[in-house]
Write a protein that holds these residues in place. Structure first.
Motif, PDB file in Angstrom:
ATOM      1  N   UNK A  31      44.058  33.567  38.900  1.00  0.00           N
ATOM      2  CA  UNK A  31      44.023  33.870  37.468  1.00  0.00           C
ATOM      3  C   UNK A  31      43.407  32.778  36.623  1.00  0.00           C
ATOM      4  N   UNK A  32      42.745  31.803  37.246  1.00  0.00           N
ATOM      5  CA  UNK A  32      42.216  30.667  36.487  1.00  0.00           C
ATOM      6  C   UNK A  32      40.920  30.980  35.767  1.00  0.00           C
ATOM      7  N   UNK A  33      40.223  32.062  36.168  1.00  0.00           N
ATOM      8  CA  UNK A  33      38.955  32.425  35.523  1.00  0.00           C
ATOM      9  C   UNK A  33      38.958  33.898  35.128  1.00  0.00           C
ATOM     10  N   UNK A  34      38.367  34.170  33.992  1.00  0.00           N
ATOM     11  CA  UNK A  34      38.261  35.550  33.517  1.00  0.00           C
ATOM     12  C   UNK A  34      37.438  36.385  34.480  1.00  0.00           C
ATOM     13  N   UNK A  35      36.394  35.787  35.055  1.00  0.00           N
ATOM     14  CA  UNK A  35      35.525  36.542  35.960  1.00  0.00           C
ATOM     15  C   UNK A  35      36.290  37.021  37.202  1.00  0.00           C
ATOM     16  N   UNK A  36      37.296  36.236  37.615  1.00  0.00           N
ATOM     17  CA  UNK A  36      38.110  36.666  38.755  1.00  0.00           C
ATOM     18  C   UNK A  36      38.899  37.918  38.415  1.00  0.00           C
ATOM     19  N   UNK A  37      39.463  37.962  37.215  1.00  0.00           N
ATOM     20  CA  UNK A  37      40.225  39.131  36.785  1.00  0.00           C
ATOM     21  C   UNK A  37      39.321  40.360  36.676  1.00  0.00           C
ATOM     22  N   UNK A  38      38.099  40.136  36.203  1.00  0.00           N
ATOM     23  CA  UNK A  38      37.162  41.264  36.081  1.00  0.00           C
ATOM     24  C   UNK A  38      36.788  41.819  37.447  1.00  0.00           C
ATOM     25  N   UNK A  39      36.635  40.923  38.432  1.00  0.00           N
ATOM     26  CA  UNK A  39      36.303  41.381  39.782  1.00  0.00           C
ATOM     27  C   UNK A  39      37.385  42.324  40.329  1.00  0.00           C
ATOM     28  N   UNK A  40      38.647  42.014  40.000  1.00  0.00           N
ATOM     29  CA  UNK A  40      39.771  42.806  40.518  1.00  0.00           C
ATOM     30  C   UNK A  40      39.950  44.095  39.735  1.00  0.00           C
ATOM     31  N   UNK A  41      39.925  43.998  38.412  1.00  0.00           N
ATOM     32  CA  UNK A  41      40.341  45.117  37.571  1.00  0.00           C
ATOM     33  C   UNK A  41      39.208  45.991  37.042  1.00  0.00           C
ATOM     34  N   UNK A  42      37.966  45.501  37.116  1.00  0.00           N
ATOM     35  CA  UNK A  42      36.853  46.293  36.589  1.00  0.00           C
ATOM     36  C   UNK A  42      35.942  46.827  37.695  1.00  0.00           C
ATOM     37  N   UNK A  43      36.441  46.870  38.929  1.00  0.00           N
ATOM     38  CA  UNK A  43      35.653  47.417  40.018  1.00  0.00           C
ATOM     39  C   UNK A  43      36.220  48.757  40.441  1.00  0.00           C
TER      40      UNK A  43
END
Length: 365
Positions: free
Chosen positions: A353-365
């Motif tokens: 959870x340290x980067x926004x891009x990581x969250x996007x990879x999980x939740x916006x795919x």
């Protein structure tokens, strides 16, 4: 009693006593889909099981693990994983003679002062047998890390005055002392025979090397990766010191000697030329091998006479009978490995959870 849980996301809670009906652990936060069967965990428990050599307690326990929840059709479900190991060879009467006295080197006195009561049968929650839950959970953490290409190699670096001089990973499982140096293992065995002949015990050093740990795990202030590793390993009852990298040797080095220079290969992959820091800088992994050492004290349960006092404060002499390890180090190797793996698995999950891009990879795919 507080303090039986460890971890933030990958969180464990151990339970049980040395002479109770059983011991175990609840593992919460393990991702769903990890292949897991009882034999995966049993492999690790067998490494700490008593009675496997002359240099461990002769208490005969098979330490068979039962998976009570959290696994379906050979894979984790994402729900709490409950594991249990039943006690089958308790001899509580072996401890009746010391019920009213405090054993030197044990937690008896502090436990009694804190709670006004103690389970003198093998130490209760303060027993080394509590580590069954840690090892069972650590086996799961190791499996998870392996899925990410991360492996741990843990072994006995020294016993008493005998230290390894060579390193052969294949030799670690070939001797009962878990040393990667066959000649050192022979010398250490002779040292232990001498200790045992004098009704004495020995300590030693365990080293754990983590291969494949990516850079970026850990946080820079109170949740430093090295700080959490130190807490995890220091929480093992017999451990009295932890070093990472050069450890105390760094105090006598200069900056030029101690700093790890960075370099990059043709693909831009960054690494260090040396590893004095032991794979962690500023509380965050830097991609080098993590190198950790634990100093393990001599087994406090020895048969030679020792001075102590009773609960009433009267002077007494005590000789501890029963079945005890002349050295804890070989069986503690897998405990150090387990606590290291638990800390790393938790750090990796927290770090997602340290980067926004990581969250996007999980939740916006």
């Amino acid at each position: 009693m507080a303090g039986s849980s460890y971890g933030t996301i990958f969180r464990i809670t151990t339970w049980g006593e040395s002479h109770g009906k059983g011991l175990g652990v609840v593992v919460d936060g393990c991702p769903a889909g990890l292949p897991l069967k009882a034999s995966d965990i049993q492999e690790y428990l067998n490494r700490r099981r008593p009675g496997r050599s002359r240099y461990s307690t002769q208490r005969t326990e098979n330490d068979l693990v039962e998976i009570l929840s959290g696994v379906f059709e050979g894979r984790t479900t994402g729900t709490p994983i409950s594991l249990m190991v039943r006690n089958t060879d308790q001899r509580s009467k072996d401890y009746s003679s010391i019920a009213g006295s405090y054993r030197p080197g044990h937690a008896d006195y502090g436990f009694d002062v804190k709670y006004g009561f103690r389970d003198y049968r093998g130490g209760g929650r303060s027993s080394g047998r509590e580590t069954i839950g840690r090892v069972a959970a650590g086996a799961i953490a190791c499996l998870l890390l392996r899925e990410l290409g991360i492996t741990l190699c843990t072994y006995t670096r020294s016993i008493g005055p005998v230290s390894i001089q060579t390193f052969d990973e294949n030799e670690i499982r070939n001797n009962h002392l878990n040393m990667p140096d066959a000649q050192a293992a022979e010398k250490a065995a002779a040292w232990l025979e001498e200790c045992m002949s004098k009704k004495n015990s020995s300590g030693g050093v365990i080293e754990c090397v983590v291969h494949g740990m990516p850079a970026g795990a850990g946080d820079p202030v109170f949740e430093k990766l090295d700080a959490n590793l130190a807490k995890a390993v220091m929480s093992i009852g017999a451990v009295k010191g932890v070093e990472i990298g050069d450890g105390f040797l760094a105090a006598s080095a200069t900056g030029q000697e101690n700093n790890d220079a960075f370099s990059a290969d043709g693909n831009g992959r960054i690494s260090t030329l040396t590893n004095h820091a032991g794979g962690i800088l500023g509380g965050i992994s830097n991609g080098s091998d993590i190198v950790l050492r634990a100093a393990v004290k001599p087994t406090p349960s020895i048969a030679s006479p020792q001075q102590t006092v009773t609960r009433e404060g009267k002077a007494a002499s005590i000789e501890i009978h029963g079945r005890h390890d002349p050295v804890i180090v070989p069986r503690a190797v897998v405990v150090v490995e387990s606590m290291t793996a638990l800390t790393l698995a938790d750090a990796l999950l927290v770090g997602m959870g340290s980067r926004l891009e990581n969250m996007k990879k999980i939740w916006l795919t």
